[in-house]
Motif scaffolding. Structure first.
Motif, PDB file in Angstrom:
ATOM      1  N   GLY A   8      18.655  42.986   4.861  1.00 22.84           N
ATOM      2  CA  GLY A   8      18.736  44.148   3.994  1.00 22.84           C
ATOM      3  C   GLY A   8      17.639  44.250   2.956  1.00 22.84           C
ATOM      4  O   GLY A   8      17.850  44.780   1.864  1.00 22.84           O
ATOM      5  N   LEU A   9      16.427  43.773   3.285  1.00 23.39           N
ATOM      6  CA  LEU A   9      15.316  43.875   2.336  1.00 23.39           C
ATOM      7  C   LEU A   9      14.819  45.331   2.303  1.00 23.39           C
ATOM      8  O   LEU A   9      14.651  45.960   3.346  1.00 23.39           O
ATOM      9  CB  LEU A   9      14.164  42.954   2.742  1.00 23.39           C
ATOM     10  CG  LEU A   9      14.494  41.482   2.987  1.00 23.39           C
ATOM     11  CD1 LEU A   9      13.215  40.690   3.184  1.00 23.39           C
ATOM     12  CD2 LEU A   9      15.318  40.901   1.859  1.00 23.39           C
ATOM     13  N   ARG A  10      14.598  45.845   1.092  1.00 24.58           N
ATOM     14  CA  ARG A  10      14.179  47.244   0.950  1.00 24.58           C
ATOM     15  C   ARG A  10      12.991  47.435   0.030  1.00 24.58           C
ATOM     16  O   ARG A  10      12.374  48.490   0.026  1.00 24.58           O
ATOM     17  CB  ARG A  10      15.299  48.109   0.372  1.00 24.58           C
ATOM     18  CG  ARG A  10      16.642  47.942   0.882  1.00 24.58           C
ATOM     19  CD  ARG A  10      17.596  48.883   0.168  1.00 24.58           C
ATOM     20  NE  ARG A  10      18.442  48.210  -0.786  1.00 24.58           N
ATOM     21  CZ  ARG A  10      19.157  48.813  -1.700  1.00 24.58           C
ATOM     22  NH1 ARG A  10      19.119  50.123  -1.815  1.00 24.58           N
ATOM     23  NH2 ARG A  10      19.920  48.120  -2.519  1.00 24.58           N
ATOM     24  N   ARG A  11      12.698  46.445  -0.817  1.00 17.31           N
ATOM     25  CA  ARG A  11      11.698  46.620  -1.866  1.00 17.31           C
ATOM     26  C   ARG A  11      10.657  45.506  -1.804  1.00 17.31           C
ATOM     27  O   ARG A  11      10.954  44.409  -1.310  1.00 17.31           O
ATOM     28  CB  ARG A  11      12.377  46.583  -3.246  1.00 17.31           C
ATOM     29  CG  ARG A  11      13.561  47.531  -3.416  1.00 17.31           C
ATOM     30  CD  ARG A  11      14.266  47.277  -4.749  1.00 17.31           C
ATOM     31  NE  ARG A  11      14.760  45.901  -4.820  1.00 17.31           N
ATOM     32  CZ  ARG A  11      15.082  45.275  -5.956  1.00 17.31           C
ATOM     33  NH1 ARG A  11      14.940  45.897  -7.111  1.00 17.31           N
ATOM     34  NH2 ARG A  11      15.531  44.019  -5.929  1.00 17.31           N
ATOM     35  N   ASP A  24      14.183  31.596   7.392  1.00 15.71           N
ATOM     36  CA  ASP A  24      13.577  31.704   8.724  1.00 15.71           C
ATOM     37  C   ASP A  24      13.419  33.145   9.174  1.00 15.71           C
ATOM     38  O   ASP A  24      12.508  33.473   9.939  1.00 15.71           O
ATOM     39  CB  ASP A  24      14.432  30.939   9.734  1.00 15.71           C
ATOM     40  CG  ASP A  24      14.612  29.492   9.320  1.00 15.71           C
ATOM     41  OD1 ASP A  24      13.698  28.692   9.587  1.00 15.71           O
ATOM     42  OD2 ASP A  24      15.643  29.167   8.694  1.00 15.71           O
ATOM     43  N   PHE A  25      14.342  33.998   8.704  1.00  8.04           N
ATOM     44  CA  PHE A  25      14.354  35.397   9.130  1.00  8.04           C
ATOM     45  C   PHE A  25      14.572  36.317   7.933  1.00  8.04           C
ATOM     46  O   PHE A  25      15.277  35.963   6.986  1.00  8.04           O
ATOM     47  CB  PHE A  25      15.496  35.656  10.129  1.00  8.04           C
ATOM     48  CG  PHE A  25      15.463  34.786  11.352  1.00  8.04           C
ATOM     49  CD1 PHE A  25      14.667  35.110  12.436  1.00  8.04           C
ATOM     50  CD2 PHE A  25      16.246  33.638  11.419  1.00  8.04           C
ATOM     51  CE1 PHE A  25      14.640  34.297  13.568  1.00  8.04           C
ATOM     52  CE2 PHE A  25      16.228  32.829  12.551  1.00  8.04           C
ATOM     53  CZ  PHE A  25      15.421  33.164  13.623  1.00  8.04           C
ATOM     54  N   ALA A  26      13.990  37.522   8.020  1.00  6.72           N
ATOM     55  CA  ALA A  26      14.228  38.580   7.042  1.00  6.72           C
ATOM     56  C   ALA A  26      14.644  39.824   7.807  1.00  6.72           C
ATOM     57  O   ALA A  26      14.022  40.175   8.817  1.00  6.72           O
ATOM     58  CB  ALA A  26      12.964  38.857   6.233  1.00  6.72           C
ATOM     59  N   GLY A  27      15.708  40.494   7.351  1.00  6.59           N
ATOM     60  CA  GLY A  27      16.242  41.636   8.071  1.00  6.59           C
ATOM     61  C   GLY A  27      15.885  42.965   7.438  1.00  6.59           C
ATOM     62  O   GLY A  27      16.045  43.149   6.223  1.00  6.59           O
ATOM     63  N   PHE A  28      15.412  43.902   8.274  1.00  9.50           N
ATOM     64  CA  PHE A  28      15.173  45.283   7.863  1.00  9.50           C
ATOM     65  C   PHE A  28      16.189  46.157   8.589  1.00  9.50           C
ATOM     66  O   PHE A  28      16.249  46.161   9.828  1.00  9.50           O
ATOM     67  CB  PHE A  28      13.761  45.742   8.240  1.00  9.50           C
ATOM     68  CG  PHE A  28      12.659  44.918   7.633  1.00  9.50           C
ATOM     69  CD1 PHE A  28      12.774  44.369   6.365  1.00  9.50           C
ATOM     70  CD2 PHE A  28      11.479  44.696   8.332  1.00  9.50           C
ATOM     71  CE1 PHE A  28      11.749  43.619   5.804  1.00  9.50           C
ATOM     72  CE2 PHE A  28      10.441  43.956   7.780  1.00  9.50           C
ATOM     73  CZ  PHE A  28      10.578  43.406   6.518  1.00  9.50           C
ATOM     74  N   VAL A  29      16.983  46.899   7.840  1.00  9.18           N
ATOM     75  CA  VAL A  29      18.066  47.691   8.419  1.00  9.18           C
ATOM     76  C   VAL A  29      17.579  49.113   8.698  1.00  9.18           C
ATOM     77  O   VAL A  29      17.150  49.825   7.786  1.00  9.18           O
ATOM     78  CB  VAL A  29      19.289  47.723   7.478  1.00  9.18           C
ATOM     79  CG1 VAL A  29      20.397  48.581   8.075  1.00  9.18           C
ATOM     80  CG2 VAL A  29      19.791  46.306   7.205  1.00  9.18           C
ATOM     81  N   PHE A  30      17.671  49.521   9.954  1.00 14.74           N
ATOM     82  CA  PHE A  30      17.293  50.877  10.363  1.00 14.74           C
ATOM     83  C   PHE A  30      18.520  51.732  10.678  1.00 14.74           C
ATOM     84  O   PHE A  30      18.380  52.913  10.974  1.00 14.74           O
ATOM     85  CB  PHE A  30      16.378  50.819  11.590  1.00 14.74           C
ATOM     86  CG  PHE A  30      15.040  50.182  11.320  1.00 14.74           C
ATOM     87  CD1 PHE A  30      13.960  50.942  10.902  1.00 14.74           C
ATOM     88  CD2 PHE A  30      14.863  48.815  11.465  1.00 14.74           C
ATOM     89  CE1 PHE A  30      12.727  50.350  10.640  1.00 14.74           C
ATOM     90  CE2 PHE A  30      13.634  48.212  11.211  1.00 14.74           C
ATOM     91  CZ  PHE A  30      12.566  48.988  10.800  1.00 14.74           C
ATOM     92  N   ALA A  31      19.708  51.132  10.635  1.00 17.21           N
ATOM     93  CA  ALA A  31      20.940  51.865  10.944  1.00 17.21           C
ATOM     94  C   ALA A  31      21.124  53.022   9.961  1.00 17.21           C
ATOM     95  O   ALA A  31      21.044  52.844   8.747  1.00 17.21           O
ATOM     96  CB  ALA A  31      22.135  50.924  10.873  1.00 17.21           C
ATOM     97  N   ALA A  32      21.406  54.204  10.501  1.00 15.10           N
ATOM     98  CA  ALA A  32      21.399  55.430   9.697  1.00 15.10           C
ATOM     99  C   ALA A  32      22.425  55.430   8.572  1.00 15.10           C
ATOM    100  O   ALA A  32      22.189  56.008   7.505  1.00 15.10           O
ATOM    101  CB  ALA A  32      21.617  56.633  10.615  1.00 15.10           C
ATOM    102  N   ARG A  33      23.568  54.784   8.792  1.00 19.39           N
ATOM    103  CA  ARG A  33      24.648  54.879   7.814  1.00 19.39           C
ATOM    104  C   ARG A  33      24.598  53.803   6.728  1.00 19.39           C
ATOM    105  O   ARG A  33      25.447  53.774   5.845  1.00 19.39           O
ATOM    106  CB  ARG A  33      26.000  54.810   8.536  1.00 19.39           C
ATOM    107  CG  ARG A  33      26.276  56.009   9.425  1.00 19.39           C
ATOM    108  CD  ARG A  33      27.535  55.820  10.247  1.00 19.39           C
ATOM    109  NE  ARG A  33      28.718  55.572   9.425  1.00 19.39           N
ATOM    110  CZ  ARG A  33      29.896  55.216   9.922  1.00 19.39           C
ATOM    111  NH1 ARG A  33      30.040  55.056  11.228  1.00 19.39           N
ATOM    112  NH2 ARG A  33      30.918  55.011   9.121  1.00 19.39           N
ATOM    113  N   ALA A  56      10.620  38.882  11.181  1.00 23.86           N
ATOM    114  CA  ALA A  56      11.265  40.125  10.757  1.00 23.86           C
ATOM    115  C   ALA A  56      12.212  40.600  11.851  1.00 23.86           C
ATOM    116  O   ALA A  56      11.814  40.741  13.012  1.00 23.86           O
ATOM    117  CB  ALA A  56      10.222  41.194  10.470  1.00 23.86           C
ATOM    118  N   VAL A  57      13.464  40.849  11.468  1.00 21.98           N
ATOM    119  CA  VAL A  57      14.500  41.275  12.415  1.00 21.98           C
ATOM    120  C   VAL A  57      14.901  42.706  12.086  1.00 21.98           C
ATOM    121  O   VAL A  57      15.289  43.006  10.955  1.00 21.98           O
ATOM    122  CB  VAL A  57      15.736  40.351  12.319  1.00 21.98           C
ATOM    123  CG1 VAL A  57      16.783  40.773  13.347  1.00 21.98           C
ATOM    124  CG2 VAL A  57      15.340  38.890  12.514  1.00 21.98           C
TER     125      VAL A  57
END
Length: 201
Positions: A8-11, A24-33, A56-57
């Motif tokens: 959930g990284l945004r900034r 180990d991993f960083a998540g970027f959320v593309f889910a619309a809701r 990046a996931v």
């Protein structure tokens, strides 16, 4: 030792925080809701800022295969995490287009549901209409008899309970989002504490 994913990284400051703590991993959320949703331009900027040793996931829910494949091919994401109704056929077609690993999320209620095929890893999260991201833990005892592909453990993890989770289970990776936030934003100190707790376990 279990790996760590901060989702959930945004900034830019979120990326700076994980670069210091080195999960180990960083998540970027593309889910619309999702309130943590980022668009492609923002994700590309964040990925460029991200330490190259951190994968990046991209997190998706029932989204167009072409869009996901494009993000992979442009190097915006390294791995794909699917939270929708994607079946083995979809996963197979996506694998042909993406070079990275594919993680399929499973919502857990009171019992372990039928497990889908085709993914490299599963991710177990608390069942919800939002397809994850509600910040509540499920009963980890459901996974005691699990014997399948390596898995990510998500759902309500935080620095307060991740040690208990790792004493109970042996996940490939522990995945946290709201558990390292303060007032809805990533908290660098909580991220650091979470990573140190997992690495010290």
């Amino acid at each position: 030792m279990s790996k760590v994913k901060i989702c959930g990284l945004r900034r830019p400051e979120d990326v700076d925080a994980v670069n210091r703590s080195m999960p180990d991993f960083a998540g970027f959320v593309f889910a619309a809701r999702s309130r943590r949703r980022v668009d492609e331009a923002t994700a590309a900027m964040l990925k460029e800022r991200l330490d190259g040793r951190i994968k990046a996931v991209g997190v998706f829910v029932n989204q167009e295969l072409e869009m996901i494949a494009g993000l992979c091919q442009k190097g915006v994401i390294d791995w794909v995490q699917l939270h929708g109704d994607e079946d083995a056929g979809y996963i197979g077609r996506l694998r042909e287009r993406c070079g990275g690993r594919i993680v399929k999320a499973i919502g857990i209620g009171g019992t372990l549901p039928p497990l889908p095929e085709g993914a490299d890893y599963l991710l177990f999260d608390t069942a919800s209409s939002q397809r994850g991201g509600i910040g509540k833990a499920f009963d980890w005892r459901v996974l005691k008899a699990y014997a399948g592909p390596p898995y990510f453990l998500a759902g309500g993890l935080s620095p307060a309970n991740v040690g208990d989770a790792l004493r109970s289970l042996a996940p490939f990776c522990v995945d946290v989002s709201s558990g390292v936030e303060t007032d809805g934003f990533k908290d660098a100190e909580k991220i650091d504490a979470f990573v140190r707790l997992v690495r010290g376990h």
